[in-house]
Design a protein around this motif. Structure first.
Motif, PDB file in Angstrom:
ATOM      1  N   THR A  20      24.493-135.097 -41.228  1.00 54.02           N
ATOM      2  CA  THR A  20      25.068-135.002 -39.926  1.00 54.02           C
ATOM      3  C   THR A  20      26.494-133.969 -39.980  1.00 54.02           C
ATOM      4  O   THR A  20      26.276-133.584 -39.104  1.00 54.02           O
ATOM      5  CB  THR A  20      25.052-137.049 -39.336  1.00 54.02           C
ATOM      6  N   TYR A  51      31.867-140.265 -36.577  1.00 57.62           N
ATOM      7  CA  TYR A  51      30.071-140.034 -37.047  1.00 57.62           C
ATOM      8  C   TYR A  51      29.907-140.620 -38.193  1.00 57.62           C
ATOM      9  O   TYR A  51      28.898-140.981 -38.441  1.00 57.62           O
ATOM     10  CB  TYR A  51      29.974-138.930 -35.736  1.00 57.62           C
ATOM     11  N   THR A  71      26.611-142.663 -38.409  1.00 50.92           N
ATOM     12  CA  THR A  71      25.846-142.334 -39.702  1.00 50.92           C
ATOM     13  C   THR A  71      25.723-143.258 -40.562  1.00 50.92           C
ATOM     14  O   THR A  71      25.291-143.941 -41.516  1.00 50.92           O
ATOM     15  CB  THR A  71      26.054-141.047 -40.049  1.00 50.92           C
ATOM     16  N   ALA A 106      26.600-141.872 -32.653  1.00 49.19           N
ATOM     17  CA  ALA A 106      26.508-141.879 -33.733  1.00 49.19           C
ATOM     18  C   ALA A 106      24.974-141.575 -34.561  1.00 49.19           C
ATOM     19  O   ALA A 106      24.512-140.662 -35.573  1.00 49.19           O
ATOM     20  CB  ALA A 106      27.440-142.110 -34.637  1.00 49.19           C
ATOM     21  N   CYS A 144      23.076-138.390 -33.620  1.00 46.55           N
ATOM     22  CA  CYS A 144      23.687-137.467 -34.029  1.00 46.55           C
ATOM     23  C   CYS A 144      22.945-136.989 -35.382  1.00 46.55           C
ATOM     24  O   CYS A 144      22.512-135.883 -35.667  1.00 46.55           O
ATOM     25  CB  CYS A 144      24.650-137.255 -34.318  1.00 46.55           C
TER      26      CYS A 144
END
Length: 330
Positions: free
Chosen positions: A45, A67, A71, A116, A119
């Motif tokens: 990511t 992020y 994640t 997140a 993404c």
């Protein structure tokens, strides 16, 4: 082969993925998703964020951290709830959102977690591991409560009480936040050349979105800056003393928000005032300025907001009876 967690710069991190042949990139991504390998999926990511994100290698450390955390939390949720990351059910994304809301998370915080997780799926599509986009039609309810109400500024009395207990260092940091309206990251990035106490202005070179601006100093901030320079500036008694985590041209010898919080919270504790972070100081600057000059555009420029709406909704407020003078004589 398991990817080693990133310990170098953002570009080197990205290359651990972009130097792979397409088939190997896809294979590793599929394997990580199938095994719900949190560390590797976070790595993928962040590599995507650096390679294809809007800011690329210039993405701020704070965004990268957010992020990475988001994640990690989504993958942990998927593991605990038997979610197939490569072929999620059509309700799985909304279930994740509802799970967070039911646990008491505010909509704004949930939106960040969804960003997140989204993404992560962009990264998986980038790697060729899947073509699904489960969060595309998922929705997070809007929070209608204005930000200024949810997270109000420090009061004038609270700030005065803290200033009475603060030392030279703490006063300077507090004035940078509550008068100059600087973000803590902007304050910690200042160098001595950025300060112009005589001209009562300072130069922010590392604003949000990498936008620089010149900020006017209040009389109190200019005075605090002079006192701080006398003690901690080049040639000052404390300039060379102690260990530094930043280059000597930097105003503060530390560069972490955690350390800044430690220093400033001591002054709040001594004054018997609850420390609620740095943003209520920025909101104090916005609120006081808008009540004084009644110009959202100028206040937005002072705070470094790209949109006046950000200032209007979250950082400044007018008194409820603000129009009474204008309405007099109607």
């Amino acid at each position: 082969m398991t990817l080693v967690p990133y310990q170098g710069d953002a570009l080197a991190h990205t290359r651990t993925w972009t130097t792979l042949h397409d088939e190997e990139l896809r294979r590793r991504a599929v394997k990580a998703a199938g095994e719900k390998d949190t560390a590797t999926l976070v790595s993928l990511t962040l590599a995507y964020l650096t390679q294809k994100g809007g800011s690329g290698v210039l993405t701020s450390p704070r965004t990268v951290e957010a992020y990475a955390l988001g994640t990690r939390q989504f993958v942990e949720y998927a593991a605990a709830n038997a979610v197939n990351l490569l072929r999620p059910g059509r309700h799985d994304a909304q279930h994740y959102i509802n799970h967070m809301l039911a646990a008491g998370r505010k909509p704004a915080g949930v939106q960040l977690k969804v960003a997140a997780a989204s993404c992560l799926y962009r990264a998986l599509r980038w790697a060729g591991a899947t073509d699904v986009d489960p969060f595309r039609d998922a929705s997070v309810p809007k929070d209608r409560t204005p930000g200024i109400v949810k997270r109000p500024p420090y009061s004038e009395d609270d700030l005065q009480d803290v200033l009475e207990k603060a030392n030279t260092h703490e006063k300077f940091l507090l004035f940078l936040i509550a008068h100059a309206g600087l973000r803590i990251s902007e304050a910690l990035a200042l160098t001595w050349d950025d300060l112009d106490e005589q001209g009562r202005r300072l130069h922010v070179r590392s604003g949000k979105g990498r936008k620089a601006r010149v900020v006017a100093m209040s009389t109190s901030l200019a005075r605090a800056a002079r006192q701080y320079r006398q003690q901690y500036g080049p040639g000052g008694p404390h300039h060379l003393g102690g260990r530094r985590a930043t280059p000597p041209e930097h105003v503060f010898r530390y560069g972490s928000t955690f350390t800044a919080r430690y220093h400033l919270s001591k002054a709040f504790q001594a004054a018997g005032v609850t420390f609620r972070g740095f943003h209520p100081g920025r909101k104090y600057a916005g609120t006081r300025l808008i009540q004084q000059i009644k110009d959202f555009g100028r206040v937005a420029a002072h705070l470094g907001h790209e949109s006046v709406d950000t200032t209007r909704k979250g950082y400044a407020q007018l008194a409820a009876d603000d129009l009474k003078g204008d309405l007099a004589g109607w």
